[in-house]
Enzyme design. Structure first.
Site, PDB file in Angstrom:
ATOM      1  N   PRO A  48       0.804  -1.226   0.000  1.00 26.53           N
ATOM      2  CG  PRO A  48      -0.799  -1.533   1.668  1.00 26.53           C
ATOM      3  CD  PRO A  48       0.446  -2.134   1.082  1.00 26.53           C
ATOM      4  NE  ARG A  56       3.870   6.691   1.884  1.00 27.95           N
ATOM      5  CZ  ARG A  56       4.210   5.476   2.265  1.00 27.95           C
ATOM      6  NH1 ARG A  56       4.743   4.625   1.400  1.00 27.95           N
ATOM      7  NH2 ARG A  56       4.003   5.090   3.496  1.00 27.95           N
ATOM      8  CE1 TYR A  61       8.984   5.227   3.302  1.00 34.80           C
ATOM      9  CE2 TYR A  61       7.383   7.008   3.258  1.00 34.80           C
ATOM     10  CZ  TYR A  61       7.878   5.867   3.842  1.00 34.80           C
ATOM     11  OH  TYR A  61       7.289   5.335   4.957  1.00 34.80           O
ATOM     12  CB  ALA A 115       1.681   0.387   6.759  1.00 31.48           C
ATOM     13  CD  GLU A 136      10.946  -7.210   6.176  1.00 32.76           C
ATOM     14  OE1 GLU A 136      11.520  -8.156   6.767  1.00 32.76           O
ATOM     15  OE2 GLU A 136      10.325  -6.303   6.761  1.00 32.76           O
ATOM     16  CG  HIS A 138      11.266  -2.078   4.768  1.00 34.75           C
ATOM     17  ND1 HIS A 138       9.902  -2.043   4.628  1.00 34.75           N
ATOM     18  CD2 HIS A 138      11.559  -3.221   5.418  1.00 34.75           C
ATOM     19  CE1 HIS A 138       9.388  -3.128   5.189  1.00 34.75           C
ATOM     20  NE2 HIS A 138      10.369  -3.859   5.669  1.00 34.75           N
ATOM     21  NE  ARG A 145       9.959   6.222   8.940  1.00 34.61           N
ATOM     22  CZ  ARG A 145       9.068   6.051   7.947  1.00 34.61           C
ATOM     23  NH1 ARG A 145       9.221   5.070   7.077  1.00 34.61           N
ATOM     24  NH2 ARG A 145       8.044   6.864   7.847  1.00 34.61           N
TER      25      ARG A 145
HETATM   26  C1  DQA Z   1       8.297   1.207   4.036  1.00 34.45           C
HETATM   27  C2  DQA Z   1       8.341   1.396   5.561  1.00 34.45           C
HETATM   28  C3  DQA Z   1       6.955   1.184   6.176  1.00 34.45           C
HETATM   29  O1  DQA Z   1       7.013   1.392   7.578  1.00 34.45           O
HETATM   30  C4  DQA Z   1       5.975   2.156   5.581  1.00 34.45           C
HETATM   31  O2  DQA Z   1       4.681   1.932   6.103  1.00 34.45           O
HETATM   32  C5  DQA Z   1       5.964   2.156   4.103  1.00 34.45           C
HETATM   33  C6  DQA Z   1       7.247   2.089   3.398  1.00 34.45           C
HETATM   34  C7  DQA Z   1       9.648   1.543   3.394  1.00 34.45           C
HETATM   35  O3  DQA Z   1       9.859   1.159   2.238  1.00 34.45           O
HETATM   36  O4  DQA Z   1      10.485   2.216   4.000  1.00 34.45           O
HETATM   37  O5  DQA Z   1       4.925   2.291   3.470  1.00 34.45           O
HETATM   38  O6  DQA Z   1       8.019  -0.154   3.774  1.00 34.45           O
END
Ligand code: DQA
Length: 189
Positions: A48, A56, A61, A115, A136, A138, A145
């Site tokens: 999402p 955003r 990001y 999230a 995984e 990010h 955070r």
């Molecule tokens: C995220 C980190 C998550 O906490 C956040 O809700 C996101 C992006 C990241 O790529 O840093 O939507 O996955």
């Protein structure tokens, strides 16, 4: 009453880079490509709000769009002879279905669950039922955070996590996948 329209399907984007496009994408000849893993598919899953990347919270990001990241991941995959497919959805169920459809078909999944990382036990269970490599990913470093981001419920079913490197993470994730697949194919030492 007029017949009801069925609910719209969530937007699914598929981008592929096959080994045929390696030279075109990388400018390198097939034989120069390390760890070639012909025909292996990597599914990149974006959860999402990742469709809003670029707009955003760019201070967190970055300014690159999701399409920019997918293009880099596709090129990195092509360099390893991997074909990349991408699915983004804001719907947990659509992501879970994409994992189901990857079973027995894709060699690896790179997943940035957004999230959902922090609470989706359904996504955890779907990934647990996938027998390929799981990375995984990010953009930010959730551990640095808010406290609610410190828990990942998918980390336990991933081979590893790449976090905090911004857009570079997409290339790192694909490299990790290629290395793990090469190790798995080589078998036990
Ligand atoms: C995220 C980190 C998550 O906490 C956040 O809700 C996101 C992006 C990241 O790529 O840093 O939507 O996955």
């Amino acid at each position: 009453m007029p017949p009801q329209e069925p609910p719209a399907r969530p937007e699914l984007t598929i981008v592929t880079g096959t080994s045929d496009t390696v030279t075109e994408l990388t400018g390198r000849r097939q034989e120069e490509i390390p760890e070639r893993l012909p025909d292996a598919i990597v599914l990149l899953l974006s959860g999402p709000n990742l469709n809003l990347l670029g707009q955003r919270q760019p201070e967190i990001y970055g300014r690159d769009t999701l399409a920019d990241h997918v293009a880099k991941a596709t090129m990195a995959a092509a360099e390893h002879g991997l074909a990349l497919e991408h699915v983004q959805s804001d719907y947990e169920g659509a992501l879970i279905e994409a994992v189901h459809e990857a079973r027995g078909r894709a060699a690896a999944i790179v997943v940035n669950p957004g999230a959902l990382t922090h609470y989706s036990w359904s996504l955890h269970d779907a990934l647990a039922a996938f027998d390929g490599v799981v990375v995984e990913l990010h953009l930010s470093n959730p551990a640095a955070r808010e406290p609610w981001r410190h828990t990942s419920v998918v980390a336990g079913v991933a081979d590893g996590t790449i976090a905090g490197f911004g857009g570079l993470g997409y290339r790192l994730a694909v490299r990790a996948v290629a290395a793990l697949l090469a190790t798995r194919r080589a078998g036990p030492a």
